[in-house]
Design a protein around this motif. Structure first.
Motif, PDB file in Angstrom:
ATOM      1  N   GLU A  15       0.816  -1.213   0.000  1.00  0.00           N
ATOM      2  CA  GLU A  15       0.000   0.000   0.000  1.00  0.00           C
ATOM      3  C   GLU A  15       0.851   1.266   0.000  1.00  0.00           C
ATOM      4  N   ASP A  16       2.097   1.178   0.443  1.00  0.00           N
ATOM      5  CA  ASP A  16       2.976   2.338   0.558  1.00  0.00           C
ATOM      6  C   ASP A  16       3.911   2.422  -0.653  1.00  0.00           C
ATOM      7  N   ASP A  17       3.365   2.192  -1.827  1.00  0.00           N
ATOM      8  CA  ASP A  17       4.210   2.241  -3.022  1.00  0.00           C
ATOM      9  C   ASP A  17       4.231   3.649  -3.598  1.00  0.00           C
ATOM     10  N   ASP A  18       5.042   3.833  -4.607  1.00  0.00           N
ATOM     11  CA  ASP A  18       5.192   5.159  -5.203  1.00  0.00           C
ATOM     12  C   ASP A  18       4.338   5.345  -6.452  1.00  0.00           C
ATOM     13  N   GLU A  19       3.449   4.422  -6.721  1.00  0.00           N
ATOM     14  CA  GLU A  19       2.583   4.542  -7.885  1.00  0.00           C
ATOM     15  C   GLU A  19       1.559   5.647  -7.635  1.00  0.00           C
ATOM     16  N   PRO A  20       1.315   6.490  -8.645  1.00  0.00           N
ATOM     17  CA  PRO A  20       0.309   7.536  -8.465  1.00  0.00           C
ATOM     18  C   PRO A  20      -1.088   6.940  -8.338  1.00  0.00           C
ATOM     19  N   ASP A  21      -1.852   7.471  -7.399  1.00  0.00           N
ATOM     20  CA  ASP A  21      -3.228   7.019  -7.253  1.00  0.00           C
ATOM     21  C   ASP A  21      -4.131   7.857  -8.159  1.00  0.00           C
ATOM     22  N   ASP A  22      -5.432   7.633  -8.081  1.00  0.00           N
ATOM     23  CA  ASP A  22      -6.361   8.351  -8.956  1.00  0.00           C
ATOM     24  C   ASP A  22      -6.283   9.869  -8.745  1.00  0.00           C
ATOM     25  N   TRP A  23      -6.138  10.288  -7.500  1.00  0.00           N
ATOM     26  CA  TRP A  23      -6.043  11.725  -7.203  1.00  0.00           C
ATOM     27  C   TRP A  23      -4.817  12.327  -7.889  1.00  0.00           C
ATOM     28  N   ASP A  24      -3.670  11.675  -7.737  1.00  0.00           N
ATOM     29  CA  ASP A  24      -2.440  12.158  -8.370  1.00  0.00           C
ATOM     30  C   ASP A  24      -2.595  12.233  -9.881  1.00  0.00           C
ATOM     31  N   LYS A  25      -3.196  11.224 -10.468  1.00  0.00           N
ATOM     32  CA  LYS A  25      -3.381  11.210 -11.919  1.00  0.00           C
ATOM     33  C   LYS A  25      -4.235  12.388 -12.372  1.00  0.00           C
ATOM     34  N   ARG A  26      -5.281  12.697 -11.606  1.00  0.00           N
ATOM     35  CA  ARG A  26      -6.130  13.846 -11.971  1.00  0.00           C
ATOM     36  C   ARG A  26      -5.366  15.156 -11.855  1.00  0.00           C
ATOM     37  N   ILE A  27      -4.577  15.309 -10.802  1.00  0.00           N
ATOM     38  CA  ILE A  27      -3.801  16.538 -10.623  1.00  0.00           C
ATOM     39  C   ILE A  27      -2.760  16.671 -11.728  1.00  0.00           C
ATOM     40  N   PHE A  28      -2.056  15.582 -12.054  1.00  0.00           N
ATOM     41  CA  PHE A  28      -1.056  15.640 -13.119  1.00  0.00           C
ATOM     42  C   PHE A  28      -1.695  15.983 -14.462  1.00  0.00           C
ATOM     43  N   SER A  29      -2.911  15.517 -14.700  1.00  0.00           N
ATOM     44  CA  SER A  29      -3.569  15.769 -15.984  1.00  0.00           C
ATOM     45  C   SER A  29      -3.947  17.238 -16.168  1.00  0.00           C
ATOM     46  N   THR A  30      -3.967  18.016 -15.089  1.00  0.00           N
ATOM     47  CA  THR A  30      -4.298  19.439 -15.207  1.00  0.00           C
ATOM     48  C   THR A  30      -3.129  20.255 -15.730  1.00  0.00           C
ATOM     49  N   GLY A  31      -1.912  19.717 -15.620  1.00  0.00           N
ATOM     50  CA  GLY A  31      -0.724  20.465 -16.007  1.00  0.00           C
ATOM     51  C   GLY A  31      -0.261  21.427 -14.923  1.00  0.00           C
ATOM     52  N   CYS A  32      -0.894  21.376 -13.766  1.00  0.00           N
ATOM     53  CA  CYS A  32      -0.587  22.316 -12.680  1.00  0.00           C
ATOM     54  C   CYS A  32      -0.233  21.594 -11.383  1.00  0.00           C
ATOM     55  N   ALA A  33       0.382  20.439 -11.490  1.00  0.00           N
ATOM     56  CA  ALA A  33       0.696  19.647 -10.300  1.00  0.00           C
ATOM     57  C   ALA A  33       1.682  20.369  -9.381  1.00  0.00           C
ATOM     58  N   ALA A  34       2.704  20.989  -9.958  1.00  0.00           N
ATOM     59  CA  ALA A  34       3.698  21.695  -9.134  1.00  0.00           C
ATOM     60  C   ALA A  34       3.056  22.870  -8.401  1.00  0.00           C
ATOM     61  N   GLU A  35       2.216  23.613  -9.112  1.00  0.00           N
ATOM     62  CA  GLU A  35       1.531  24.756  -8.497  1.00  0.00           C
ATOM     63  C   GLU A  35       0.573  24.291  -7.401  1.00  0.00           C
ATOM     64  N   ASN A  36      -0.086  23.170  -7.638  1.00  0.00           N
ATOM     65  CA  ASN A  36      -0.992  22.612  -6.648  1.00  0.00           C
ATOM     66  C   ASN A  36      -0.236  22.207  -5.386  1.00  0.00           C
ATOM     67  N   THR A  37       0.920  21.597  -5.569  1.00  0.00           N
ATOM     68  CA  THR A  37       1.731  21.183  -4.426  1.00  0.00           C
ATOM     69  C   THR A  37       2.198  22.389  -3.619  1.00  0.00           C
ATOM     70  N   LYS A  38       2.658  23.431  -4.309  1.00  0.00           N
ATOM     71  CA  LYS A  38       3.111  24.645  -3.597  1.00  0.00           C
ATOM     72  C   LYS A  38       1.961  25.289  -2.840  1.00  0.00           C
ATOM     73  N   MET A  39       0.786  25.318  -3.458  1.00  0.00           N
ATOM     74  CA  MET A  39      -0.389  25.906  -2.816  1.00  0.00           C
ATOM     75  C   MET A  39      -0.756  25.106  -1.560  1.00  0.00           C
ATOM     76  N   ASN A  40      -0.788  23.793  -1.665  1.00  0.00           N
ATOM     77  CA  ASN A  40      -1.129  22.955  -0.516  1.00  0.00           C
ATOM     78  C   ASN A  40      -0.059  23.013   0.568  1.00  0.00           C
ATOM     79  N   ASP A  41       1.209  23.059   0.160  1.00  0.00           N
ATOM     80  CA  ASP A  41       2.295  23.179   1.145  1.00  0.00           C
ATOM     81  C   ASP A  41       2.191  24.489   1.915  1.00  0.00           C
ATOM     82  N   CYS A  42       1.846  25.554   1.211  1.00  0.00           N
ATOM     83  CA  CYS A  42       1.682  26.850   1.868  1.00  0.00           C
ATOM     84  C   CYS A  42       0.593  26.762   2.932  1.00  0.00           C
ATOM     85  N   TYR A  43      -0.542  26.193   2.559  1.00  0.00           N
ATOM     86  CA  TYR A  43      -1.632  26.079   3.529  1.00  0.00           C
ATOM     87  C   TYR A  43      -1.224  25.184   4.701  1.00  0.00           C
TER      88      TYR A  43
END
Length: 77
Positions: A15-43
């Motif tokens: 269960e603790d593998d590095d494969e992207p789950d459905d949520w990760d796949k959706r975020i990556f498909s937006t083209g804004c994964a890095a921005e999303n990560t920075k936004m969430n890290d800030c919060y």
């Protein structure tokens, strides 16, 4: 170590593998994964969205640039 303990650790490792789950796949498909990560890290660090205005704006611009607002039916208020 008992057999059940060993089995539990194997399940946890699977269960603790590095494969992207459905949520990760959706975020990556937006083209804004890095921005999303920075936004969430800030919060996560500040616990207040008002202190993350810059990160939110960068994410919003990326979202529009990749035309995700049209894809998701999102509208500005």
């Amino acid at each position: 170590m008992s057999k059940s303990e060993s089995d539990s650790k194997q399940v946890a490792a699977i269960e603790d593998d590095d494969e992207p789950d459905d949520w990760d796949k959706r975020i990556f498909s937006t083209g804004c994964a890095a921005e999303n990560t920075k936004m969430n890290d800030c919060y996560y660090d500040k616990k207040d969205w008002r202190l993350c205005k810059n990160e939110l704006e960068v994410f919003r611009k990326c979202w529009k640039q990749h035309q995700n607002d049209q894809r998701t039916g999102m509208k500005d208020v």
